[in-house]
Design a protein around this motif. Structure first.
Motif, PDB file in Angstrom:
ATOM      1  N   THR A   1       1.242  -1.364   0.360  1.00  0.00           N
ATOM      2  CA  THR A   1       0.086   0.604  -0.085  1.00  0.00           C
ATOM      3  C   THR A   1       0.930   0.982  -0.155  1.00  0.00           C
ATOM      4  O   THR A   1       0.452   2.557  -0.589  1.00  0.00           O
ATOM      5  CB  THR A   1      -1.011  -0.085   1.019  1.00  0.00           C
ATOM      6  OG1 THR A   1      -0.170  -0.424   2.373  1.00  0.00           O
ATOM      7  CG2 THR A   1      -2.127  -1.218   0.976  1.00  0.00           C
ATOM      8  N   ASP A   2       2.126   1.172   0.366  1.00  0.00           N
ATOM      9  CA  ASP A   2       2.891   2.441   0.596  1.00  0.00           C
ATOM     10  C   ASP A   2       3.046   2.806  -0.824  1.00  0.00           C
ATOM     11  O   ASP A   2       3.586   4.186  -1.415  1.00  0.00           O
ATOM     12  CB  ASP A   2       4.253   2.368   1.358  1.00  0.00           C
ATOM     13  CG  ASP A   2       5.077   0.791   1.357  1.00  0.00           C
ATOM     14  OD1 ASP A   2       4.466   0.248   0.590  1.00  0.00           O
ATOM     15  OD2 ASP A   2       6.271   1.261   1.336  1.00  0.00           O
ATOM     16  N   LEU A   3       3.007   1.537  -1.864  1.00  0.00           N
ATOM     17  CA  LEU A   3       3.621   1.793  -3.037  1.00  0.00           C
ATOM     18  C   LEU A   3       2.812   2.134  -4.247  1.00  0.00           C
ATOM     19  O   LEU A   3       2.853   3.099  -5.268  1.00  0.00           O
ATOM     20  CB  LEU A   3       5.018   1.178  -3.688  1.00  0.00           C
ATOM     21  CG  LEU A   3       6.136   1.237  -3.879  1.00  0.00           C
ATOM     22  CD1 LEU A   3       6.910   2.787  -3.862  1.00  0.00           C
ATOM     23  CD2 LEU A   3       7.324   0.128  -4.145  1.00  0.00           C
TER      24      LEU A   3
ATOM     25  N   VAL B   1       0.479   1.420 -11.379  1.00  0.00           N
ATOM     26  CA  VAL B   1       0.530   2.104 -11.560  1.00  0.00           C
ATOM     27  C   VAL B   1       0.733   2.705  -9.699  1.00  0.00           C
ATOM     28  O   VAL B   1       0.310   2.199  -9.008  1.00  0.00           O
ATOM     29  CB  VAL B   1      -1.020   2.746 -11.623  1.00  0.00           C
ATOM     30  CG1 VAL B   1      -0.996   4.644 -11.080  1.00  0.00           C
ATOM     31  CG2 VAL B   1      -1.937   2.401 -12.549  1.00  0.00           C
ATOM     32  N   LEU B   2       1.900   3.315  -9.947  1.00  0.00           N
ATOM     33  CA  LEU B   2       2.246   3.916  -8.688  1.00  0.00           C
ATOM     34  C   LEU B   2       1.689   5.289  -7.876  1.00  0.00           C
ATOM     35  O   LEU B   2       0.709   5.535  -8.037  1.00  0.00           O
ATOM     36  CB  LEU B   2       3.876   4.022  -8.354  1.00  0.00           C
ATOM     37  CG  LEU B   2       4.702   3.236  -9.347  1.00  0.00           C
ATOM     38  CD1 LEU B   2       6.265   3.308  -9.008  1.00  0.00           C
ATOM     39  CD2 LEU B   2       4.568   2.131  -7.817  1.00  0.00           C
ATOM     40  N   LYS B   3       1.977   4.883  -6.492  1.00  0.00           N
ATOM     41  CA  LYS B   3       1.065   6.074  -5.478  1.00  0.00           C
ATOM     42  C   LYS B   3       2.305   7.312  -5.728  1.00  0.00           C
ATOM     43  O   LYS B   3       2.099   8.377  -4.754  1.00  0.00           O
ATOM     44  CB  LYS B   3       1.072   5.681  -4.366  1.00  0.00           C
ATOM     45  CG  LYS B   3      -0.322   4.717  -4.017  1.00  0.00           C
ATOM     46  CD  LYS B   3      -0.132   5.024  -2.826  1.00  0.00           C
ATOM     47  CE  LYS B   3      -1.694   3.940  -2.751  1.00  0.00           C
ATOM     48  NZ  LYS B   3      -1.744   3.064  -1.127  1.00  0.00           N
ATOM     49  N   ARG B   4       3.146   7.448  -6.662  1.00  0.00           N
ATOM     50  CA  ARG B   4       4.002   8.810  -6.639  1.00  0.00           C
ATOM     51  C   ARG B   4       3.938   8.475  -8.130  1.00  0.00           C
ATOM     52  O   ARG B   4       3.576   7.923  -8.954  1.00  0.00           O
ATOM     53  CB  ARG B   4       5.623   7.901  -6.008  1.00  0.00           C
ATOM     54  CG  ARG B   4       6.037   6.873  -6.497  1.00  0.00           C
ATOM     55  CD  ARG B   4       6.428   6.179  -5.973  1.00  0.00           C
ATOM     56  NE  ARG B   4       8.537   6.753  -5.594  1.00  0.00           N
ATOM     57  CZ  ARG B   4       9.398   6.066  -5.317  1.00  0.00           C
ATOM     58  NH1 ARG B   4       9.765   5.420  -4.479  1.00  0.00           N
ATOM     59  NH2 ARG B   4      10.705   6.491  -5.505  1.00  0.00           N
TER      60      ARG B   4
ATOM     61  N   ILE C   1      12.604  -0.112  -8.336  1.00  0.00           N
ATOM     62  CA  ILE C   1      10.994  -0.557  -7.681  1.00  0.00           C
ATOM     63  C   ILE C   1      10.920  -1.830  -7.858  1.00  0.00           C
ATOM     64  O   ILE C   1       9.916  -2.532  -7.259  1.00  0.00           O
ATOM     65  CB  ILE C   1       9.959   0.954  -8.665  1.00  0.00           C
ATOM     66  CG1 ILE C   1      10.536   2.151  -7.885  1.00  0.00           C
ATOM     67  CG2 ILE C   1       8.467   0.800  -7.649  1.00  0.00           C
ATOM     68  CD1 ILE C   1      10.366   3.239  -7.393  1.00  0.00           C
ATOM     69  N   ALA C   2      10.750  -2.179  -9.335  1.00  0.00           N
ATOM     70  CA  ALA C   2      10.782  -3.157 -10.303  1.00  0.00           C
ATOM     71  C   ALA C   2      10.642  -4.442  -9.264  1.00  0.00           C
ATOM     72  O   ALA C   2       9.985  -5.125  -8.631  1.00  0.00           O
ATOM     73  CB  ALA C   2      11.273  -3.788 -11.330  1.00  0.00           C
ATOM     74  N   LYS C   3      12.134  -3.765  -8.608  1.00  0.00           N
ATOM     75  CA  LYS C   3      12.913  -5.179  -7.844  1.00  0.00           C
ATOM     76  C   LYS C   3      12.178  -5.577  -6.304  1.00  0.00           C
ATOM     77  O   LYS C   3      12.157  -6.553  -5.663  1.00  0.00           O
ATOM     78  CB  LYS C   3      14.437  -4.975  -7.656  1.00  0.00           C
ATOM     79  CG  LYS C   3      15.220  -6.074  -7.106  1.00  0.00           C
ATOM     80  CD  LYS C   3      16.385  -5.925  -6.900  1.00  0.00           C
ATOM     81  CE  LYS C   3      16.974  -7.113  -5.780  1.00  0.00           C
ATOM     82  NZ  LYS C   3      16.932  -7.210  -4.149  1.00  0.00           N
ATOM     83  N   GLU C   4      11.949  -4.100  -6.195  1.00  0.00           N
ATOM     84  CA  GLU C   4      11.207  -3.919  -4.341  1.00  0.00           C
ATOM     85  C   GLU C   4       9.875  -4.587  -4.665  1.00  0.00           C
ATOM     86  O   GLU C   4       9.314  -5.524  -4.186  1.00  0.00           O
ATOM     87  CB  GLU C   4      11.230  -2.585  -3.887  1.00  0.00           C
ATOM     88  CG  GLU C   4      10.624  -2.745  -2.885  1.00  0.00           C
ATOM     89  CD  GLU C   4      10.500  -1.135  -2.767  1.00  0.00           C
ATOM     90  OE1 GLU C   4      10.992  -0.490  -2.861  1.00  0.00           O
ATOM     91  OE2 GLU C   4       9.707  -0.927  -1.420  1.00  0.00           O
ATOM     92  N   LEU C   5       9.161  -4.796  -6.363  1.00  0.00           N
ATOM     93  CA  LEU C   5       7.748  -5.341  -6.094  1.00  0.00           C
ATOM     94  C   LEU C   5       7.468  -6.758  -6.360  1.00  0.00           C
ATOM     95  O   LEU C   5       6.732  -7.485  -5.627  1.00  0.00           O
ATOM     96  CB  LEU C   5       7.515  -4.795  -6.954  1.00  0.00           C
ATOM     97  CG  LEU C   5       6.441  -3.606  -6.750  1.00  0.00           C
ATOM     98  CD1 LEU C   5       6.202  -2.625  -8.631  1.00  0.00           C
ATOM     99  CD2 LEU C   5       5.544  -3.260  -6.051  1.00  0.00           C
TER     100      LEU C   5
ATOM    101  N   PHE D   1       5.576   0.050 -15.669  1.00  0.00           N
ATOM    102  CA  PHE D   1       4.760   1.324 -15.601  1.00  0.00           C
ATOM    103  C   PHE D   1       4.346   2.743 -15.871  1.00  0.00           C
ATOM    104  O   PHE D   1       4.745   2.791 -16.648  1.00  0.00           O
ATOM    105  CB  PHE D   1       5.616   2.235 -14.318  1.00  0.00           C
ATOM    106  CG  PHE D   1       6.329   0.963 -13.469  1.00  0.00           C
ATOM    107  CD1 PHE D   1       6.283   1.105 -12.071  1.00  0.00           C
ATOM    108  CD2 PHE D   1       8.221   0.626 -13.451  1.00  0.00           C
ATOM    109  CE1 PHE D   1       6.309   0.470 -11.171  1.00  0.00           C
ATOM    110  CE2 PHE D   1       8.562   0.263 -12.414  1.00  0.00           C
ATOM    111  CZ  PHE D   1       7.942  -0.303 -11.695  1.00  0.00           C
ATOM    112  N   GLY D   2       2.669   2.474 -15.566  1.00  0.00           N
ATOM    113  CA  GLY D   2       2.380   3.857 -16.143  1.00  0.00           C
ATOM    114  C   GLY D   2       1.721   4.822 -15.350  1.00  0.00           C
ATOM    115  O   GLY D   2       1.384   4.575 -14.212  1.00  0.00           O
TER     116      GLY D   2
END
Ligand code: WT7
Length: 660
Positions: free
Chosen positions: A552-554, A577-580, A591-595, A614-615
């Motif tokens: 949820t943070d991302l 779709v990110l929250k940033r 970020i992809a690695k984190e996901l 990402f979009g």
């Protein structure tokens, strides 16, 4: 050319040799047709005959099929038996008693052999240990074990005392484990301190601890820990016990608990089209009957065979063709702890040679990855080993493309061994559509014809039978003994998923299929729901989406689709779709690695998306529906031919072009 296209133009046919036809247990195509006719003319009589011939009943059944509460069918309902007795005790006093049941090859190559007699003693002893800790008939026991003899012992011991096992694949995460413990209300966990795969020691018990620490698992009273390695793991006093501790002083004699034929033998979770996995419940009698019969029919099993199914016991293939079928049929089987690529990609071929394996059963993904490996390294090509012991090859879990089929047939089977391409599912318990060795002429990429007694058909959306040549929905028109009984704790979902009102009471497999215009052979064209097949493993797109948005943070929104992949069959592609603001370059990679790591923690490494894009938004219609067809085209790298005029924000298509 895509797999489906090349299957459609496939016209090679490989009829069985005359010698093979003569020797086949099934007795050739005429015998196959006669069995099909018997099942058609006297459906219940056919199943009753086989149930009496193949199983040992403590109390014989008088009723074959109970259809009074459709689709909750009951088979042999007033009969009683025990599954473990039908796999072990039944061989006592026969030549099988002192035959090798399991040839176990460890990750490091160490080989141990166990006879049927020894296995019976060890299963009985562990069953007594379970009983001594209060585990009883009707309880659920979660099994989270490596591919070892002890994994099979754990399952057989549960069956012996009438406890229902729920095996979770060792690659699933703590979160997945916790969900399954809660859903099933398990009273105990059987696990190991570590598992050995590819030279690495990976924790199992620590993941169980993590799952219990997440809460909600108060039903668990005991954790039994098999000491696979000498490395210590954390143990909670009073709750956790080693195998050594609990086996001490236990007798090797444990009379099997006789249960009703419909008693739930196991629950095995699989992915569906919602975010929540389904606990597929199987019954003792019908399941075991088909496990035994398909061992004989599909694999043309003989007394001297050395059978090897490479599937993990965490999947249905490992249940039916490792833990139950081979034992019920009195076969000698190989159980392999490790991975096909360690110490090198010749491991399977080396093991076939070493153990003189005669029947080899594996997944197309494994074949495709080994083809690839042998193309870059001649030394791991199957030609370097003596594979002449092989008699029959099998394929399972996903469509096998004709190219891989031909390679398998030529390079592994020496153009001598029939390839049985077995179509079935967690829900079907055992094989449904498959060629029979020595009978069915083979066509690469086709699972050919249904087994006798399995009334498969292809229908349209209203349940009307379609003519050969027309693609449609694969159904089974009559119940069969090894079918799913219900979804654990969710009978409504069972009805809705498998017996939707429109389909005239037929079982809905969830796959599309087409029958050949000439010979009526079935070709599976793939899932028609939101289920992906990655390396022969079933994954729900919604399950992965739920996991992604749980970050949820991302993550604001996510959509997951499949795309074709040369090795894994399908690959997971996630649109996020990110929250940033929209990330680029190294930031996007990080970020992809984190996901991916996140999804591995939520579900397991097998669910990690291969592609992440990402979009600032997802392509949606004006009414807000995600345009999944368009996403599938993007994932494949196809030219967009769909109408995009309804797209709210066409610019995002360019953003979603970049893969991380
Ligand atoms: C789904 C079931 C079969 C046990 C292991 C997988 C696909 C399975 C084949 C095959 C084409 C196949 C289907 C099916 N599938 N075997 N021979 N040819 N597709 O069991 O995890 O329950 O998955 O696997 O799509 O519905 P599962």
């Amino acid at each position: 050319m895509s797999t489906i296209e090349s299957v459609l133009v496939e016209n090679r046919v490989f009829p069985p040799s005359e010698a093979m036809q003569k020797a086949a247990r099934i007795g050739g195509m005429d015998a196959y047709n006669a069995l099909c006719k018997e099942a058609e003319d006297d459906f219940q009589g056919f199943w009753a005959r086989h149930a009496r011939e193949n199983l040992v009943w403590d109390k014989p059944f008088t009723q074959v099929l109970d259809e009074s509460n459709k689709p909750f069918y009951k088979w042999f309902a007033d009969g009683q038996l025990n599954a473990s007795a039908n796999c072990l005790d039944k061989h006592v006093g026969t030549p099988v008693e002192n035959k090798t049941a399991i040839i176990f090859e460890a990750d490091d190559g160490t080989v141990t052999k166990v006879t049927y007699r020894e296995l019976l003693d060890r299963v009985s002893q562990f069953a007594n240990a379970l009983k001594a800790h209060g585990v009883k008939k009707g309880d659920r026991v979660l099994v989270y074990m490596p591919m070892t003899v002890e994994g099979v012992i754990a399952m057989q011991a549960c069956a012996r005392i009438g406890a229902t096992h729920s095996v979770v694949f060792g690659g699933f995460s703590a979160k997945a484990l916790q969900e399954r413990i809660i859903d099933g209300g398990a009273v105990a966990v059987i696990t190991a301190n570590y598992q050995l795969r590819g030279g690495k020691e990976l924790p199992l018990k620590a993941i169980v601890d993590e799952a219990l620490a997440m809460g909600g698992c108060e039903s668990i009273k005991n954790i039994f820990v098999f000491e696979r390695t000498s490395t210590a793991c954390a143990m909670v006093a009073g709750r956790d016990k080693t195998f050594t501790e609990v086996l001490k002083g236990q007798s090797t004699d444990c009379p099997p608990e006789v249960v009703d034929a419909e008693h739930p033998l196991f629950v095995l979770y699989t992915s569906g089209s919602t975010g929540k996995p389904k606990g597929v419940q199987h019954a003792t009698g019908g399941y075991l009957l088909w496990a035994k019969m398909t061992m004989d029919w599909t694999f043309d099993l003989r007394a001297g065979d050395i059978f090897w199914c490479t599937a993990d016991i965490g999947w249905i293939t490992g249940h039916t063709y490792v833990a139950y079928g081979p034992l019920a049929a009195g076969a000698t089987q190989i159980i392999f702890e490790g991975v096909p690529t360690y110490p090198n990609a010749g491991r399977f071929w080396q093991m076939i040679e070493k153990h003189r394996c005669t029947i080899f059963y594996t997944a197309p993904t494994a074949i495709r990855s080994l083809i690839k490996a042998s193309e870059t390294d001649e030394k791991v090509h199957p030609k370097n080993w003596d594979l002449t012991s092989l008699r029959i090859l099998g394929s399972v879990g996903e469509p096998i493309n004709p190219e891989a089929w031909m390679w398998y047939y030529r390079n592994v089977g020496g153009e001598r061994c029939p390839v049985v391409d077995t179509f079935w599912q967690t829900e079907t318990g055992g094989h449904m559509i498959t060629p029979l060795p020595g009978a069915t002429p083979l066509v690469p990429g086709s699972c050919t014809l249904p087994l006798p007694g399995i009334m498969a058909g292809i229908v349209d959306e209203a349940g009307n039978e379609l003519p050969n040549g027309a693609g449609g929905i694969l159904v089974v028109k009559k119940p069969w003994p090894s079918m799913i009984r219900t979804i654990w704790g969710d009978p409504e979902r069972f009805k809705k998923s498998y017996f939707p009102d429109e389909l005239k009471g037929y079982y809905l497999a969830g796959d599309g299929a087409v029958r050949d215009a000439q010979n009526g052979y079935f070709r599976i064209t793939g899932r028609i729901d939101d289920v992906l097949n990655v390396s022969g493993h079933r994954m729900g797109t919604m399950e992965i989406e739920s996991a992604l948005v749980a970050k949820t943070d991302l993550v604001a929104e996510a959509a997951v689709v499949g795309r074709p992949d040369d090795v894994t069959g399908e690959a997971i592609c996630a649109f996020v779709v990110l929250k940033r603001s929209l990330p680029h370059g190294d930031e996007a990679k990080a970020i992809a690695k984190e996901l991916r790591d996140w999804v591995a923690k939520e579900i397991g490494p097998i669910a990690k998306p291969k592609d992440i894009r990402f979009g600032e938004n997802l392509p949606k219609t004006r009414s807000g529906k995600i345009m999944r067809r368009l996403l599938r085209s993007l994932a494949k790298g196809e030219q967009i031919t769909q109408d995009t005029s309804t797209l709210e924000n066409p610019a995002i298509l360019t953003q979603l072009d970049q893969t991380y």
